[in-house]
Design a protein around this motif. Structure first.
Motif, PDB file in Angstrom:
ATOM      1  N   ALA A 146       0.830  -1.211   0.000  1.00 51.77           N
ATOM      2  CA  ALA A 146       0.000   0.000   0.000  1.00 51.77           C
ATOM      3  C   ALA A 146       0.863   1.259   0.000  1.00 51.77           C
ATOM      4  O   ALA A 146       0.517   2.253  -0.649  1.00 51.77           O
ATOM      5  N   THR A 147       1.991   1.210   0.697  1.00 52.86           N
ATOM      6  CA  THR A 147       2.895   2.363   0.743  1.00 52.86           C
ATOM      7  C   THR A 147       3.529   2.611  -0.623  1.00 52.86           C
ATOM      8  O   THR A 147       3.600   3.755  -1.088  1.00 52.86           O
ATOM      9  N   VAL A 148       3.961   1.545  -1.283  1.00 55.09           N
ATOM     10  CA  VAL A 148       4.546   1.690  -2.627  1.00 55.09           C
ATOM     11  C   VAL A 148       3.487   2.222  -3.596  1.00 55.09           C
ATOM     12  O   VAL A 148       3.749   3.147  -4.376  1.00 55.09           O
ATOM     13  N   LEU A 149       2.302   1.658  -3.547  1.00 57.89           N
ATOM     14  CA  LEU A 149       1.200   2.116  -4.400  1.00 57.89           C
ATOM     15  C   LEU A 149       0.941   3.608  -4.170  1.00 57.89           C
ATOM     16  O   LEU A 149       0.785   4.378  -5.125  1.00 57.89           O
ATOM     17  N   THR A 150       0.922   3.999  -2.920  1.00 59.70           N
ATOM     18  CA  THR A 150       0.662   5.393  -2.567  1.00 59.70           C
ATOM     19  C   THR A 150       1.766   6.312  -3.070  1.00 59.70           C
ATOM     20  O   THR A 150       1.498   7.327  -3.731  1.00 59.70           O
ATOM     21  N   MET A 151       2.996   5.971  -2.748  1.00 63.45           N
ATOM     22  CA  MET A 151       4.111   6.852  -3.087  1.00 63.45           C
ATOM     23  C   MET A 151       4.356   6.915  -4.590  1.00 63.45           C
ATOM     24  O   MET A 151       4.652   7.971  -5.134  1.00 63.45           O
ATOM     25  N   ARG A 152       4.235   5.789  -5.255  1.00 61.70           N
ATOM     26  CA  ARG A 152       4.587   5.700  -6.675  1.00 61.70           C
ATOM     27  C   ARG A 152       3.491   6.252  -7.589  1.00 61.70           C
ATOM     28  O   ARG A 152       3.771   6.921  -8.564  1.00 61.70           O
ATOM     29  N   TRP A 153       2.225   5.944  -7.253  1.00 59.93           N
ATOM     30  CA  TRP A 153       1.153   6.280  -8.184  1.00 59.93           C
ATOM     31  C   TRP A 153       0.121   7.269  -7.634  1.00 59.93           C
ATOM     32  O   TRP A 153      -0.407   8.079  -8.396  1.00 59.93           O
ATOM     33  N   ILE A 154      -0.196   7.208  -6.351  1.00 62.40           N
ATOM     34  CA  ILE A 154      -1.236   8.093  -5.817  1.00 62.40           C
ATOM     35  C   ILE A 154      -0.693   9.479  -5.501  1.00 62.40           C
ATOM     36  O   ILE A 154      -1.334  10.489  -5.825  1.00 62.40           O
ATOM     37  N   PHE A 155       0.492   9.563  -4.886  1.00 67.45           N
ATOM     38  CA  PHE A 155       1.052  10.880  -4.554  1.00 67.45           C
ATOM     39  C   PHE A 155       1.204  11.805  -5.770  1.00 67.45           C
ATOM     40  O   PHE A 155       0.904  12.996  -5.659  1.00 67.45           O
ATOM     41  N   PRO A 156       1.647  11.308  -6.926  1.00 66.66           N
ATOM     42  CA  PRO A 156       1.714  12.217  -8.091  1.00 66.66           C
ATOM     43  C   PRO A 156       0.336  12.785  -8.485  1.00 66.66           C
ATOM     44  O   PRO A 156       0.240  13.950  -8.888  1.00 66.66           O
ATOM     45  N   LEU A 157      -0.707  11.984  -8.335  1.00 70.04           N
ATOM     46  CA  LEU A 157      -2.059  12.475  -8.626  1.00 70.04           C
ATOM     47  C   LEU A 157      -2.483  13.508  -7.578  1.00 70.04           C
ATOM     48  O   LEU A 157      -3.094  14.528  -7.909  1.00 70.04           O
ATOM     49  N   ASN A 158      -2.143  13.230  -6.307  1.00 70.03           N
ATOM     50  CA  ASN A 158      -2.429  14.204  -5.246  1.00 70.03           C
ATOM     51  C   ASN A 158      -1.749  15.538  -5.555  1.00 70.03           C
ATOM     52  O   ASN A 158      -2.345  16.605  -5.396  1.00 70.03           O
ATOM     53  N   LYS A 159      -0.502  15.460  -5.985  1.00 71.45           N
ATOM     54  CA  LYS A 159       0.255  16.687  -6.281  1.00 71.45           C
ATOM     55  C   LYS A 159      -0.388  17.463  -7.422  1.00 71.45           C
ATOM     56  O   LYS A 159      -0.510  18.693  -7.360  1.00 71.45           O
ATOM     57  N   ALA A 160      -0.800  16.751  -8.458  1.00 71.09           N
ATOM     58  CA  ALA A 160      -1.449  17.421  -9.592  1.00 71.09           C
ATOM     59  C   ALA A 160      -2.705  18.156  -9.137  1.00 71.09           C
ATOM     60  O   ALA A 160      -2.960  19.294  -9.547  1.00 71.09           O
ATOM     61  N   MET A 161      -3.473  17.514  -8.245  1.00 76.10           N
ATOM     62  CA  MET A 161      -4.693  18.173  -7.763  1.00 76.10           C
ATOM     63  C   MET A 161      -4.364  19.326  -6.823  1.00 76.10           C
ATOM     64  O   MET A 161      -5.054  20.346  -6.834  1.00 76.10           O
ATOM     65  N   THR A 162      -3.320  19.185  -6.040  1.00 78.03           N
ATOM     66  CA  THR A 162      -2.897  20.272  -5.155  1.00 78.03           C
ATOM     67  C   THR A 162      -2.398  21.465  -5.959  1.00 78.03           C
ATOM     68  O   THR A 162      -2.679  22.618  -5.621  1.00 78.03           O
ATOM     69  N   ASP A 163      -1.664  21.176  -7.024  1.00 81.36           N
ATOM     70  CA  ASP A 163      -1.132  22.251  -7.875  1.00 81.36           C
ATOM     71  C   ASP A 163      -2.235  23.006  -8.610  1.00 81.36           C
ATOM     72  O   ASP A 163      -2.051  24.159  -8.986  1.00 81.36           O
ATOM     73  N   GLY A 164      -3.360  22.349  -8.807  1.00 84.43           N
ATOM     74  CA  GLY A 164      -4.495  22.994  -9.470  1.00 84.43           C
ATOM     75  C   GLY A 164      -4.713  22.457 -10.869  1.00 84.43           C
ATOM     76  O   GLY A 164      -3.793  22.418 -11.676  1.00 84.43           O
ATOM     77  N   ILE A 165      -5.919  22.026 -11.132  1.00 78.15           N
ATOM     78  CA  ILE A 165      -6.287  21.507 -12.447  1.00 78.15           C
ATOM     79  C   ILE A 165      -7.366  22.418 -13.008  1.00 78.15           C
ATOM     80  O   ILE A 165      -8.381  22.675 -12.357  1.00 78.15           O
ATOM     81  N   LYS A 166      -7.140  22.903 -14.207  1.00 82.57           N
ATOM     82  CA  LYS A 166      -8.077  23.843 -14.853  1.00 82.57           C
ATOM     83  C   LYS A 166      -8.908  23.189 -15.949  1.00 82.57           C
ATOM     84  O   LYS A 166      -9.947  23.711 -16.344  1.00 82.57           O
ATOM     85  N   ASP A 167      -8.453  22.052 -16.461  1.00 81.99           N
ATOM     86  CA  ASP A 167      -9.146  21.376 -17.563  1.00 81.99           C
ATOM     87  C   ASP A 167     -10.104  20.324 -16.989  1.00 81.99           C
ATOM     88  O   ASP A 167      -9.676  19.393 -16.311  1.00 81.99           O
ATOM     89  N   PRO A 168     -11.418  20.430 -17.262  1.00 86.80           N
ATOM     90  CA  PRO A 168     -12.393  19.482 -16.727  1.00 86.80           C
ATOM     91  C   PRO A 168     -12.135  18.027 -17.145  1.00 86.80           C
ATOM     92  O   PRO A 168     -12.335  17.105 -16.353  1.00 86.80           O
ATOM     93  N   VAL A 169     -11.687  17.825 -18.363  1.00 86.38           N
ATOM     94  CA  VAL A 169     -11.419  16.467 -18.844  1.00 86.38           C
ATOM     95  C   VAL A 169     -10.222  15.879 -18.084  1.00 86.38           C
ATOM     96  O   VAL A 169     -10.247  14.719 -17.659  1.00 86.38           O
ATOM     97  N   GLU A 170      -9.197  16.693 -17.906  1.00 90.58           N
ATOM     98  CA  GLU A 170      -8.018  16.254 -17.157  1.00 90.58           C
ATOM     99  C   GLU A 170      -8.385  15.959 -15.708  1.00 90.58           C
ATOM    100  O   GLU A 170      -7.918  14.976 -15.129  1.00 90.58           O
ATOM    101  N   LEU A 171      -9.215  16.768 -15.103  1.00 90.71           N
ATOM    102  CA  LEU A 171      -9.654  16.533 -13.724  1.00 90.71           C
ATOM    103  C   LEU A 171     -10.345  15.177 -13.609  1.00 90.71           C
ATOM    104  O   LEU A 171     -10.012  14.379 -12.718  1.00 90.71           O
ATOM    105  N   GLN A 172     -11.275  14.881 -14.483  1.00 91.65           N
ATOM    106  CA  GLN A 172     -11.995  13.604 -14.405  1.00 91.65           C
ATOM    107  C   GLN A 172     -11.063  12.418 -14.691  1.00 91.65           C
ATOM    108  O   GLN A 172     -11.211  11.357 -14.083  1.00 91.65           O
TER     109      GLN A 172
END
Length: 161
Positions: free
Chosen positions: A95-121
């Motif tokens: 679960a930690t590897v899954l989180t760090m490798r794949w989920i954290f980058p998605l968290n960062k993208a959402m934290t940085d801000g997403i302006k495109d509705p298609v990209e958000l979904q």
């Protein structure tokens, strides 16, 4: 005293896996159904502060889980219960590897801000899929610890070796 401390360690580990289980199934049952309704205008408040707080809390808890799991593994190594901490530790690591490798980058993208509705979904879809995998791992960890305590409560006098 040693038996008491080992029981306390196992109970702490069970508490931790239960917190993960509750958090995960809460997301699946209550948060994921509203994902299609999130927009570039409202996702941030719904998502980012909650995930940031959870990340801070669960990072520390996960480290303590690894320590508690190792203690339990050493204590149960010569018993029939040794597979419980093995399953829990492997689940925590996966679960930690899954989180760090794949989920954290998605968290960062959402934290940085997403302006495109298609990209958000697209990101939210990936995020929920990955989290469903993580919830499965958390459920396995909880089931292993539940098995452990169930066996301990129902073992014959003298204990199972």
């Amino acid at each position: 005293m040693k038996a008491f401390l080992l029981t306390l360690n196992a109970a702490f580990l069970f508490l931790c896996v239960s917190m993960y289980l509750g958090t995960g199934w809460s997301m699946v049952l209550f948060s994921f159904p509203v994902v299609p309704q999130l927009t570039v205008y409202n996702y941030y408040l719904v998502f980012v502060p909650e995930v940031a707080a959870a990340t801070t809390f669960f990072t520390g808890m996960t480290k303590l889980m690894l320590v508690a799991g190792c203690i339990m593994l050493v204590a149960e190594w010569r018993t029939c219960h040794r597979w419980v901490p093995v399953i829990v530790l492997l689940g925590v690591i996966a679960a930690t590897v899954l989180t760090m490798r794949w989920i954290f980058p998605l968290n960062k993208a959402m934290t940085d801000g997403i302006k495109d509705p298609v990209e958000l979904q697209r990101i939210l879809s990936s995020w929920t899929s990955l989290n469903r995998m993580r919830v499965a791992l958390w459920t396995l960890q909880w089931a292993a610890m539940m098995f452990y305590f169930g066996r301990k409560v129902n073992q014959p006098p003298g204990g199972a070796k």
